[in-house]
Each structure stands twice: as structure tokens, then as C-alpha cells.
Design a protein around this motif. Structure first.
Motif, PDB file in Angstrom:
ATOM      1  N   GLU A 159      -3.337  -2.675  -4.872  1.00  0.00           N
ATOM      2  CA  GLU A 159      -4.608  -2.494  -4.173  1.00  0.00           C
ATOM      3  C   GLU A 159      -5.412  -1.366  -4.798  1.00  0.00           C
ATOM      4  O   GLU A 159      -4.848  -0.394  -5.301  1.00  0.00           O
ATOM      5  CB  GLU A 159      -4.385  -2.178  -2.690  1.00  0.00           C
ATOM      6  CG  GLU A 159      -3.855  -3.355  -1.904  1.00  0.00           C
ATOM      7  CD  GLU A 159      -3.852  -3.093  -0.410  1.00  0.00           C
ATOM      8  OE1 GLU A 159      -4.026  -1.930   0.008  1.00  0.00           O
ATOM      9  OE2 GLU A 159      -3.679  -4.062   0.342  1.00  0.00           O
TER      10      GLU A 159
ATOM     11  N   ALA B 191     -11.502  -1.417   0.228  1.00  0.00           N
ATOM     12  CA  ALA B 191     -10.323  -1.796  -0.558  1.00  0.00           C
ATOM     13  C   ALA B 191     -10.439  -3.235  -1.047  1.00  0.00           C
ATOM     14  O   ALA B 191     -11.221  -4.026  -0.522  1.00  0.00           O
ATOM     15  CB  ALA B 191      -9.060  -1.637   0.276  1.00  0.00           C
TER      16      ALA B 191
ATOM     17  N   HIS C 212      -8.416   1.296  -3.676  1.00  0.00           N
ATOM     18  CA  HIS C 212      -9.098   1.884  -2.520  1.00  0.00           C
ATOM     19  C   HIS C 212     -10.123   2.900  -2.997  1.00  0.00           C
ATOM     20  O   HIS C 212      -9.883   3.611  -3.978  1.00  0.00           O
ATOM     21  CB  HIS C 212      -8.102   2.615  -1.605  1.00  0.00           C
ATOM     22  CG  HIS C 212      -7.135   1.701  -0.914  1.00  0.00           C
ATOM     23  ND1 HIS C 212      -7.337   1.230   0.349  1.00  0.00           N
ATOM     24  CD2 HIS C 212      -5.957   1.166  -1.333  1.00  0.00           C
ATOM     25  CE1 HIS C 212      -6.328   0.456   0.695  1.00  0.00           C
ATOM     26  NE2 HIS C 212      -5.474   0.403  -0.319  1.00  0.00           N
TER      27      HIS C 212
END
Length: 171
Positions: free
Chosen positions: A82, A133, A84
Motif C-alpha cells: 500500500e 491510500a 499512503h
């Protein structure tokens, strides 16, 4: 009694031909290799029109100074598949964002550039989200990350940094 007549090694025209052909074969081979590598790697193109870019430089520098005067700091994290991003003001208070776009630019190969649009967390009202995100794992290596965060200003907050990704996480 036999005598061995030993003929000394002579450098003949045939030897000279072999030397010349070998020399030029190496030179041509290296040139073809270098031309092929140059053609398949970075184009060298930084901007489409250098004159126009030079005329816009002072305006971009002025925008950069105005942005720096805000004292805002962006926080980028890349881990666990991910990406962010959040933005805090000079006092460390999280700023509301309306949208975030990120471009992962490879320093040498434009073909590997990746543009991402980050999303606000689910269930949070637009304009009040603190951290955006997206699920993405950049390839390992060095990247130039260009972030445009819409924080309600006339122009997006621009954050550009060089990062190292190893094992799917930012170092």
C-alpha cells in the motif's frame, strides 16, 4: 645426421589482413552494441520545449517559495503493498485533503513510470480525509515520486522526493 632447418616466424600480408579485419570487427561490434543500448534506454528528453520551460521557471520558483512558506509537510509511506500519503501543517495538525495523485517516475526508464490516484478512507466525508491510500507495490529500486495533493489551495500542494524501494517498502 639430419639437420632441422627452422624457418623463423614471419609476419606476412595474411597476418596483417587478420589484424585489420579483427580490429574493425571489434570497433563495429562495440558501436552497434552501444547504439542498441542507447536506443532502448532513457530517451534523454526532460521537457518537450526547453525555451518554454525556461520561461516558466521563475513562475514555478515563485510557487515553490509560497508553498514552502506554508510550512506544510507531506508524509509518504510505502509498505505492505500500500501507498499512503497525508499532509500536516507547521504545527503538526493533519490537513484535510480532497484528492491525491502520485507519479512514480523511474530516473532512467520512462516506460516504467506509474501514475496512481489515491482514495480517501471509506466512510470519511470528502474534504475531511486525513490520509489517502491505494493498493500498489512499486518495483524495487530508486524512484522519483511526484505528489499532487488537493488541499483546497488555488494549485495542488506539490511534493517531489527521491525514494528507495526495497522488498516492497520504502527505505
Amino acid at each position: 645426421m639430419s639437420t632441422n632447418i627452422h624457418k623463423p616466424n614471419e609476419f606476412t600480408g595474411r597476418h596483417m589482413l587478420i589484424v585489420i579485419v579483427t580490429f574493425f570487427a571489434v570497433v563495429i561490434g562495440v558501436n552497434v552494441t552501444m547504439a542498441t543500448l542507447a536506443q532502448t534506454s532513457w530517451t534523454g528528453l526532460v521537457v518537450e520545449n526547453t525555451y518554454v520551460a525556461s520561461q516558466q521557471f521563475n513562475e514555478e520558483a515563485k510557487k515553490g517559495r509560497a508553498q514552502a512558506a506554508l510550512g506544510w509537510t507531506g508524509k509518504l509511506t510505502v509498505a505492505s503493498g500500500e501507498v499512503h500519503y497525508s499532509l500536516v501543517d507547521a504545527h503538526g495538525k493533519a490537513l484535510p485533503l480532497r484528492g491525491v495523485r502520485i507519479l512514480f517516475r523511474h530516473p532512467a526508464y520512462e516506460a516504467e513510470d506509474e501514475a496512481l490516484t489515491l482514495a480517501a478512507p471509506a466512510g470519511v466525508a470528502p474534504g475531511s480525509a486525513q490520509e489517502f491510500a491505494v493498493r500498489h507495490t512499486p518495483k524495487d529500486g530508486v524512484w522519483i515520486v511526484e505528489i499532487d495533493a488537493d488541499a483546497g489551495l488555488a494549485t495542488p500542494f506539490r511534493d517531489v522526493r527521491r525514494v528507495m524501494i526495497a522488498n516492497g517498502a520504502m527505505q
